[in-house]
Motif scaffolding. Structure first.
Motif, PDB file in Angstrom:
ATOM      1  N   ASP A  49       0.829  -0.822   0.119  1.00 26.05           N
ATOM      2  CA  ASP A  49      -0.100   0.012  -0.124  1.00 26.05           C
ATOM      3  C   ASP A  49       0.987   1.099  -0.071  1.00 26.05           C
ATOM      4  O   ASP A  49       0.565   2.086  -0.590  1.00 26.05           O
ATOM      5  N   ILE A  50       1.953   1.109   0.760  1.00 26.09           N
ATOM      6  CA  ILE A  50       3.033   2.244   0.886  1.00 26.09           C
ATOM      7  C   ILE A  50       3.497   2.604  -0.629  1.00 26.09           C
ATOM      8  O   ILE A  50       3.646   3.723  -0.842  1.00 26.09           O
ATOM      9  N   LEU A  51       3.967   1.330  -0.902  1.00 25.99           N
ATOM     10  CA  LEU A  51       4.755   1.663  -2.360  1.00 25.99           C
ATOM     11  C   LEU A  51       3.723   2.150  -3.395  1.00 25.99           C
ATOM     12  O   LEU A  51       4.149   2.811  -4.241  1.00 25.99           O
ATOM     13  N   ARG A  52       2.390   1.619  -3.544  1.00 24.60           N
ATOM     14  CA  ARG A  52       1.241   2.071  -4.273  1.00 24.60           C
ATOM     15  C   ARG A  52       1.266   3.500  -4.183  1.00 24.60           C
ATOM     16  O   ARG A  52       0.962   4.340  -5.051  1.00 24.60           O
ATOM     17  N   ALA A  53       1.014   3.860  -2.815  1.00 26.61           N
ATOM     18  CA  ALA A  53       0.744   5.387  -2.456  1.00 26.61           C
ATOM     19  C   ALA A  53       1.777   6.099  -2.848  1.00 26.61           C
ATOM     20  O   ALA A  53       1.866   7.074  -3.664  1.00 26.61           O
ATOM     21  N   LEU A  54       3.243   5.726  -2.836  1.00 30.11           N
ATOM     22  CA  LEU A  54       4.374   6.359  -3.272  1.00 30.11           C
ATOM     23  C   LEU A  54       4.398   6.385  -4.768  1.00 30.11           C
ATOM     24  O   LEU A  54       4.885   7.456  -5.491  1.00 30.11           O
TER      25      LEU A  54
END
Length: 142
Positions: free
Chosen positions: A6-11
């Motif tokens: 999720d963090i990578l997608r948000a990034l």
């Protein structure tokens, strides 16, 4: 909690948006640069026209100055010529009057000579018959 995915997608989304923003900013910079170049060129044309107008106004001022100077000189020359003509006229006027009198006298003398010639011609024509008769009588010619 959020996972790394999720963090990578948000990034990734933030990075995508940043890339989009960078593209928009570079596009805006290009447009601003084009506008700046256009404005510079426009100002350059305006300044060139203003310089040309200043030169033309200066030339016009010089022409007016020269024309007014020439006009003053011409007026002085005309005044001088007028005075000279008036002086010459005053000097020649008595002579012209004398010529007019002589011309009138000449016409009178010519008229008298013509009248005398006509008179003598008339007398000769009138007396010719009598003269011929008298000469024949004197010479005794019949």
């Amino acid at each position: 909690m959020t996972s790394n995915d999720d963090i990578l997608r948000a990034l990734g989304r933030v990075e995508g948006r940043l890339t989009g923003i960078e593209d928009s900013v570079s596009h805006l910079r290009e447009e601003v640069s084009d506008e700046k170049d256009s404005a510079h060129e426009s100002r350059s044309v305006i300044h060139r026209r203003l310089d040309e107008q200043a030169k033309q106004i200066h030339l016009l001022d010089m022409t007016i100055t020269v024309s007014s100077g020439v006009d003053g000189q011409i007026r002085e020359e005309i005044k001088s010529v007028k005075e000279t003509v008036e002086k010459n006229h005053e000097a020649v006027a008595p002579t012209l009057e004398e010529w007019k009198k002589m011309k009138t006298l000449g016409y009178g003398i010519s008229g008298l000579i013509a009248f005398a010639g006509l008179t003598v011609g008339g007398i000769v024509a009138y007396a010719s018959d009598g003269a011929v008769a008298w000469i024949r009588h004197w010479l005794k010619i019949n």
